[in-house]
Design a protein around this motif. Structure first.
Motif, PDB file in Angstrom:
ATOM      1  N   PRO B 116     -20.187  10.088  26.264  1.00  0.00           N
ATOM      2  CA  PRO B 116     -18.766  11.008  26.467  1.00  0.00           C
ATOM      3  C   PRO B 116     -18.510   9.414  27.032  1.00  0.00           C
ATOM      4  CG  PRO B 116     -20.242  11.813  27.667  1.00  0.00           C
ATOM      5  CD  PRO B 116     -21.797  11.312  26.857  1.00  0.00           C
ATOM      6  N   LEU B 118     -16.452   6.653  29.137  1.00  0.00           N
ATOM      7  CA  LEU B 118     -16.431   6.035  30.081  1.00  0.00           C
ATOM      8  C   LEU B 118     -15.287   5.594  30.950  1.00  0.00           C
ATOM      9  CD1 LEU B 118     -19.040   7.059  31.629  1.00  0.00           C
ATOM     10  CD2 LEU B 118     -19.777   4.714  31.826  1.00  0.00           C
ATOM     11  N   LYS B 119     -14.809   6.427  31.768  1.00  0.00           N
ATOM     12  CA  LYS B 119     -13.468   5.164  32.748  1.00  0.00           C
ATOM     13  C   LYS B 119     -14.240   4.451  33.615  1.00  0.00           C
ATOM     14  CE  LYS B 119      -9.531   6.269  34.453  1.00  0.00           C
ATOM     15  NZ  LYS B 119      -8.360   5.364  33.547  1.00  0.00           N
ATOM     16  N   VAL B 120     -14.562   2.779  33.511  1.00  0.00           N
ATOM     17  CA  VAL B 120     -14.759   1.839  34.404  1.00  0.00           C
ATOM     18  C   VAL B 120     -14.097   1.190  34.874  1.00  0.00           C
ATOM     19  CG1 VAL B 120     -16.586   1.336  32.675  1.00  0.00           C
ATOM     20  CG2 VAL B 120     -14.290   0.195  32.322  1.00  0.00           C
ATOM     21  N   PRO B 121     -14.315   0.459  36.521  1.00  0.00           N
ATOM     22  CA  PRO B 121     -13.425  -0.387  37.120  1.00  0.00           C
ATOM     23  C   PRO B 121     -12.039  -1.549  35.844  1.00  0.00           C
ATOM     24  CG  PRO B 121     -15.355   0.073  38.078  1.00  0.00           C
ATOM     25  CD  PRO B 121     -16.000   0.073  36.889  1.00  0.00           C
ATOM     26  N   ALA B 122     -11.776  -2.044  36.633  1.00  0.00           N
ATOM     27  CA  ALA B 122     -10.605  -2.468  35.629  1.00  0.00           C
ATOM     28  C   ALA B 122     -11.194  -4.377  36.026  1.00  0.00           C
ATOM     29  CB  ALA B 122      -9.238  -3.030  36.834  1.00  0.00           C
ATOM     30  N   GLY B 123     -10.848  -4.206  34.789  1.00  0.00           N
ATOM     31  CA  GLY B 123     -11.501  -5.633  34.013  1.00  0.00           C
ATOM     32  C   GLY B 123     -12.990  -5.845  33.168  1.00  0.00           C
ATOM     33  N   PHE B 124     -13.567  -4.269  33.682  1.00  0.00           N
ATOM     34  CA  PHE B 124     -14.582  -4.269  32.551  1.00  0.00           C
ATOM     35  C   PHE B 124     -14.112  -4.199  30.847  1.00  0.00           C
ATOM     36  CE2 PHE B 124     -16.363  -4.185  37.066  1.00  0.00           C
ATOM     37  CZ  PHE B 124     -18.178  -4.889  36.886  1.00  0.00           C
ATOM     38  N   LYS B 125     -15.265  -5.017  30.681  1.00  0.00           N
ATOM     39  CA  LYS B 125     -14.498  -4.557  28.937  1.00  0.00           C
ATOM     40  C   LYS B 125     -15.666  -3.871  28.638  1.00  0.00           C
ATOM     41  CE  LYS B 125     -10.758  -7.033  27.948  1.00  0.00           C
ATOM     42  NZ  LYS B 125     -10.693  -6.853  28.956  1.00  0.00           N
ATOM     43  N   VAL B 126     -16.040  -2.601  28.450  1.00  0.00           N
ATOM     44  CA  VAL B 126     -17.215  -1.615  28.041  1.00  0.00           C
ATOM     45  C   VAL B 126     -17.613  -2.157  26.241  1.00  0.00           C
ATOM     46  CG1 VAL B 126     -18.349   0.562  27.472  1.00  0.00           C
ATOM     47  CG2 VAL B 126     -17.397  -0.073  29.500  1.00  0.00           C
ATOM     48  N   GLU B 127     -19.026  -1.963  25.699  1.00  0.00           N
ATOM     49  CA  GLU B 127     -18.814  -2.585  24.336  1.00  0.00           C
ATOM     50  C   GLU B 127     -19.653  -1.917  23.377  1.00  0.00           C
ATOM     51  OE1 GLU B 127     -17.784  -4.517  20.536  1.00  0.00           O
ATOM     52  OE2 GLU B 127     -17.720  -5.497  23.292  1.00  0.00           O
ATOM     53  N   HIS B 128     -20.840  -1.135  24.037  1.00  0.00           N
ATOM     54  CA  HIS B 128     -21.583  -0.470  23.740  1.00  0.00           C
ATOM     55  C   HIS B 128     -22.359   0.913  25.321  1.00  0.00           C
ATOM     56  CE1 HIS B 128     -21.665  -1.839  20.070  1.00  0.00           C
ATOM     57  NE2 HIS B 128     -22.454  -2.632  20.105  1.00  0.00           N
ATOM     58  N   LEU B 129     -22.323   2.067  24.744  1.00  0.00           N
ATOM     59  CA  LEU B 129     -23.401   2.609  25.885  1.00  0.00           C
ATOM     60  C   LEU B 129     -25.012   2.910  25.025  1.00  0.00           C
ATOM     61  CD1 LEU B 129     -19.570   5.627  26.277  1.00  0.00           C
ATOM     62  CD2 LEU B 129     -20.384   3.364  27.706  1.00  0.00           C
ATOM     63  N   ASN B 130     -25.390   2.987  26.471  1.00  0.00           N
ATOM     64  CA  ASN B 130     -26.751   3.276  26.089  1.00  0.00           C
ATOM     65  C   ASN B 130     -27.067   4.262  27.338  1.00  0.00           C
ATOM     66  OD1 ASN B 130     -29.822   3.049  25.657  1.00  0.00           O
ATOM     67  ND2 ASN B 130     -29.575   0.655  25.328  1.00  0.00           N
TER      68      ASN B 130
END
Ligand SMILES: [Mn+2]
Ligand SMILES: [Mn+2]
Ligand SMILES: [Zn+2]
Ligand SMILES: [Zn+2]
Lengths: 145, 145
Positions: B116, B118-130
């Motif tokens: 699913p 994901l909502k991450v804190p401001a500034g973080f840029k998610v590229e991949h999930l594992n």
DNA sequence: ATGTTAATGCAATTATGTTGCAAATATAAC
DNA sequence: GTTATATTTGCAACATAATTGCATTAACAT
């Protein structure tokens, strides 16, 4: 505010561990960082203050007691962070998301981001979930812009 | 149905890799298993058919080309599985959940279970999930009951 | 068939983690 | 404070995992 070292000493005693120099030093280092800390980094910082084997054993004892938790990064390297709360010898409660920055390679504990529950195929019984996100951390995506 | 070896040979050629014995053997082994396969297991099965170094290099090349993907188990050991589809040298699309059985230690690719967003804190840029789930696999929870 | 380049195998090296045991030391009992 | 005890540490040896350089071999285009 209470003295930090005093707090660590209490933590050790509470867990039935003697207050030794290497253990206090590991707690000092881990608590002074904003991200999880790799075993190699700890080894380097501690230098000859403690033997390599001692470091492994300290980390293992801490993990068993629920004082720290281990996060493997994308290369399989062990990183350690102090548990926020409620962890014990019998159970860890660190099922938050971890963020592994592709640029600075730091691992952040996103304590506020819980791992969503999961629907798995019939028969599988999920015990724990471990989610690592990779990408750019806040500090690194700042620099890029 | 088309010959399996012929398919593998095409796969290699398509990716600009020569069709060598060690490469075909790795593809044969991986395709014959229902779960991801560890490097040590591959090494054992291949025996003296291929040097250990060759195995490392074959796996690395396959991963880079998007032929296989790597999954680290809870001990940090690398396990490999053939990519289902659409993976290339430039991008992997294996963002399905992996299941690591505490009993038999197999790692299953749960291709049908997507991770699913994901909502991450401001500034973080998610590229991949594992996401790795641990617990009992279908076969092992059968045996327990 | 030949030449070119990619891939392999081997040896050496480095990194990582474990085990057994004797010496040191934290802590509790006196 | 001294002593007794169990824990913890450091060292050496070992085990395992991964990487590098280089000469040899083999795939494949011509
Ligand atoms: Mn954490
Ligand atoms: Mn998979
Ligand atoms: Zn970063
Ligand atoms: Zn199982």
């Amino acid at each position: 505010m209470e003295n930090k070292t005093a707090r660590f000493e209490k933590l050790l005693v509470k867990n039935g561990l003697k207050r030794t120099a290497p253990r206090l030093q590991v707690l000092e280092i881990l608590s002074g960082r904003d991200s999880a800390t790799s075993q190699p980094y700890l080894e380097q910082v501690m230098g000859k203050d403690a033997d390599r084997v001692t470091l492994y054993r300290v980390l293992q004892a801490f993990e068993e007691k629920g004082i720290i938790h281990k996060v493997l990064d994308q290369q399989g390297t062990a990183n350690y962070a102090i548990c926020s709360d409620g962890c014990s010898a019998h159970e860890h409660h660190d099922e938050h998301v971890h963020f592994n920055c592709d640029n600075c390679h730091k691992i952040y504990c996103l304590d506020t981001v819980k791992i969503p529950a999961l629907k798995v195929p019939a028969g599988f019984k999920v015990e724990h979930l471990n989610l690592i996100a990779t990408g750019l951390c806040a500090s690194c995506s700042d620099k890029v812009n």
